[in-house]
Design an enzyme around this catalytic site. Structure first.
Site, PDB file in Angstrom:
ATOM      1  CG  HIS A  17     -32.433   8.320   9.401  1.00 49.68           C
ATOM      2  ND1 HIS A  17     -31.760   8.793   9.692  1.00 49.68           N
ATOM      3  CD2 HIS A  17     -32.138   7.869   8.801  1.00 49.68           C
ATOM      4  CE1 HIS A  17     -30.307   7.986  10.389  1.00 49.68           C
ATOM      5  NE2 HIS A  17     -31.119   7.207   9.662  1.00 49.68           N
ATOM      6  CG  HIS A 104     -30.748  -3.537   5.329  1.00 47.60           C
ATOM      7  ND1 HIS A 104     -31.439  -3.307   4.839  1.00 47.60           N
ATOM      8  CD2 HIS A 104     -29.855  -3.276   5.962  1.00 47.60           C
ATOM      9  CE1 HIS A 104     -32.101  -2.333   5.343  1.00 47.60           C
ATOM     10  NE2 HIS A 104     -30.797  -2.648   6.211  1.00 47.60           N
ATOM     11  CG  ASP A 348     -27.866  -2.037  17.247  1.00 50.03           C
ATOM     12  OD1 ASP A 348     -27.298  -1.306  18.599  1.00 50.03           O
ATOM     13  OD2 ASP A 348     -29.284  -1.355  16.894  1.00 50.03           O
TER      14      ASP A 348
END
Length: 388
Positions: A17, A104, A348
């Protein structure tokens, strides 16, 4: 490190980002005709928002070539390429500041650097792969024009739904080889047009809709699912790859396992080939019409002794289910207290349909670098009086 390659070297930059992502490519031969359109094809195949099976993030991923070309021709100097991040929503991640997302990279990045990107995973995000795909498009163009190399990847499985690319070796004393002549013929002829004909990017109509339904089910359940990508590289020059530590399959494995969410790499017959006796697995030689030796079968996957033998190189890469899901997960906050995380943002439900150009790009980077290394060796040898 954020660089890959020896003579054809790629350095990527950018977070999920931030204002932009991109790369610098060093070692591209001069004289290659190159414009943004040559690169955009693959970036458009990678970009988000292509179907209801992918993240709805709306990025056009338009590439800008900043340096290294003039009048559409490469100069031999570093090529800089940039893609703007236009649809940034870092506020989507504000609720997750207190949680390391399960499976993650939030926690490991924080422990390694003492600081982490506050949104989208930073460099661990798949958005980093834009630079790889842009650089791979250049490598692929050179390889096609100079050697006729063709690289085609496709989705070979989603969850438990698989294309019939291998015969599972039964529990018998002498199983047959898992790679049939029909599979080798398919790998020789499959095209990107066939791959892109479905949203899931599986060229087998008998299973592609089942794969799409499985991804949709994961999406609707605010969950995710993994899968595999198979890639074939055709018309590869003989002699690529270095003995011992830089074997061609080792470089391919390095490249593929550097892609976010990858968990496995198999080349040729892979694990199933380990169940086959040598008499069934060995690739016997024969003389081709061009005078070169070829192999009647290709269980080796085009690489023997770490060096390309001129046959098609094919391998399969496994991608795990995406870690960021909307389903509630009991987990721990950064401060060690218990909590429940239901991740927000646009993600996704399955990465394999969009991973296709990424796998192709990394394959192109490996073959391009290996080709340039072998070219330098051959040129150096040709200058010796004994080689005349």
């Amino acid at each position: 490190m954020s660089s890959f390659g020896t003579l054809f070297r790629v350095s990527t930059y950018g977070e999920s980002h931030c204002k932009s992502v991109g790369c610098i490519v060093e070692g591209c031969p001069p004289g290659l005709q190159l414009t943004e359109a040559d690169v955009q094809v693959q970036l458009s195949r990678r970009r988000p928002g292509q179907s209801n099976l992918t993240t709805p993030r709306n990025e056009k991923d338009k590439v800008q070539i900043q340096s290294g070309t003039e009048f559409g021709v490469t100069l031999g100097t570093p090529i800089g390429m940039l893609v703007q991040n236009l649809d940034q929503r870092p506020h989507d991640y504000s609720d997750m500041d207190n949680f390391p997302r399960p499976s993650h990279a939030d926690y490991t990045y924080l422990e390694k650097y003492g600081v982490k990107a506050s949104s989208g995973g930073g460099r661990s995000s798949a958005r980093e792969t834009i630079g790889r795909v842009a650089a791979g498009a250049i490598a692929e163009k050179y390889l096609l024009e100079a050697y006729g190399v063709e690289i085609v990847a496709f989705v070979s499985s989603v969850g438990n739904i698989s294309m019939p690319l291998k015969h599972a070796c039964a529990d018998v004393e002498d199983p047959e080889s898992p790679i049939t002549a029909e599979v080798l013929e398919f790998l020789q002829n499959v095209t990107r047009e066939q791959v892109d004909a479905t949203t899931v990017r599986c060229p087998d109509p008998s299973v592609s809709q089942k794969m799409a339904d499985r991804i949709a089910r994961a999406r609707d359940n605010h969950d995710s699912i993994g899968g595999t990508v198979t890639c074939v590289i055709r018309n590869v020059p003989i002699g690529l790859g270095e003995p011992c530590f830089d074997k061609l399959e080792a470089k391919l494995a390095h490249a593929m396992l550097s892609i976010p969410a990858t968990k496995s790499f198999e080349i040729g017959s892979g694990v199933e080939g380990c169940k086959v006796p040598g008499s069934k697995h060995n690739d016997s030689f024969y003389r081709k019409p061009n005078g070169k030796l070829g192999t009647k079968t290709n269980n080796s996957g085009g690489v023997q002794g770490g060096i390309s033998n001129g046959e098609n190189i094919y391998f399969t890469v496994g991608f795990k289910s995406p870690a960021t899901i909307g389903k509630e997960q009991p987990t721990s906050r950064y401060d060690g207290t218990d909590g429940v995380l239901a991740a927000k943002g646009r993600h996704d439900p399955c990465v394999v349909p969009r991973a296709i150009p990424i796998v192709e790009a990394m394959a192109a980077l490996v073959i391009m670098d290996a080709t340039m290394i072998q070219q330098s060796r051959a040129t150096a040898r040709s200058l010796l009086p004994t080689a005349q």
